[in-house]
Write an enzyme that holds these catalytic residues in place. Sequence first.
Site, PDB file in Angstrom:
ATOM      1  N   GLY A   1      40.442  37.509  29.250  1.00  0.00           N
ATOM      2  CA  GLY A   1      40.275  37.944  30.625  1.00  0.00           C
ATOM      3  C   GLY A   1      39.597  39.287  30.824  1.00  0.00           C
ATOM      4  O   GLY A   1      39.128  39.570  31.924  1.00  0.00           O
ATOM      5  N   ASP A   2      39.553  40.124  29.790  1.00  0.00           N
ATOM      6  CA  ASP A   2      38.869  41.421  29.881  1.00  0.00           C
ATOM      7  C   ASP A   2      38.189  41.694  28.545  1.00  0.00           C
ATOM      8  O   ASP A   2      38.362  42.755  27.936  1.00  0.00           O
ATOM      9  CB  ASP A   2      39.866  42.527  30.233  1.00  0.00           C
ATOM     10  CG  ASP A   2      39.186  43.855  30.576  1.00  0.00           C
ATOM     11  OD1 ASP A   2      37.949  43.872  30.718  1.00  0.00           O
ATOM     12  OD2 ASP A   2      39.883  44.878  30.692  1.00  0.00           O
ATOM     13  N   LEU A   3      37.409  40.721  28.099  1.00  0.00           N
ATOM     14  CA  LEU A   3      36.912  40.734  26.722  1.00  0.00           C
ATOM     15  C   LEU A   3      35.590  41.479  26.601  1.00  0.00           C
ATOM     16  O   LEU A   3      34.600  40.954  26.107  1.00  0.00           O
ATOM     17  CB  LEU A   3      36.771  39.297  26.209  1.00  0.00           C
ATOM     18  CG  LEU A   3      36.660  39.129  24.687  1.00  0.00           C
ATOM     19  CD1 LEU A   3      37.914  39.605  23.992  1.00  0.00           C
ATOM     20  CD2 LEU A   3      36.366  37.685  24.339  1.00  0.00           C
TER      21      LEU A   3
ATOM     22  N   ASN B   1      37.484  46.090  23.884  1.00  0.00           N
ATOM     23  CA  ASN B   1      38.772  45.438  23.663  1.00  0.00           C
ATOM     24  C   ASN B   1      38.755  44.512  22.458  1.00  0.00           C
ATOM     25  O   ASN B   1      39.682  43.711  22.265  1.00  0.00           O
ATOM     26  CB  ASN B   1      39.201  44.665  24.915  1.00  0.00           C
ATOM     27  CG  ASN B   1      39.679  45.595  26.014  1.00  0.00           C
ATOM     28  OD1 ASN B   1      40.036  46.740  25.751  1.00  0.00           O
ATOM     29  ND2 ASN B   1      39.689  45.112  27.249  1.00  0.00           N
TER      30      ASN B   1
END
Length: 257
Positions: free
Chosen positions: A159-161, A165
């Site tokens: 979701g926040d790749l 991250n």
Amino acid sequence: MTTFRKARRGAPEGFFATEAAGLRWLAVDDGPTVARVLDVGAGHLDLERVAPAPPTMDAAQQLGRRLAAMHDAGAPAFGALPPGADAGWFGPLDDPLEMVNGSWSDWPTFYADSRLRPIAAQGRRRGVFGADDAAAFERVCARLPELAGPAEPPARLHGDLWSGNVLWTDTASGTQAVLIDPAAHGGHRETDLAMLALFGAPHLDEILAAYDAVHPLPPGWRDRVAIHQLYPLAVHAVLFGGGYVGATRRSMADLSG
């Protein structure tokens, strides 16, 4: 074993519990390595520290294959949160934006109702977006059914790749990627891949080729990267302003036809 502590006094209720739940949910068989949760409380999350190492082509190819396995583990619905999570956030620790979550049967409706319209409203409240921007978001939302490509079942997303991250570390079996800081939910698998491309990731072509070899991407997926990048781009506009605002407007103009 050494510990890395994330802490914030006055964090939103459930913030760190949601992150811990996301990490556990993403830890699927044959999937990427995710940061190991050691302890979680109202104001902190303790993770096993990851010793950094340079990324390698082999590790990138492995990440692509493992991302496909993680996505294929699926989710109950578009917008579904990991078990044990009651809310979701997107953005930095000091100013995360709450995401609208729930259960949608198709991705275009989910993306319009849970991502684009809410970020337009958040931007207006902060004085970043105006009425013209809200109208532009609506034009994009109206086109989502034709922009979305072939229908797919909900995937299990990080979701926040973005590349920050994805950590790289040396292990006994070689260098591998470790995922951190998820905004995990049920979504479209192209979203994670578009996020990797948004700010650039090392060996991105190798990641994508290895992914495609395991679970081929639908025709035209490269043409859809911009639509999947619109929400995180708009989040950056709301949080940081500057050139992200213009970039968001240009993207909306391109996507609204």
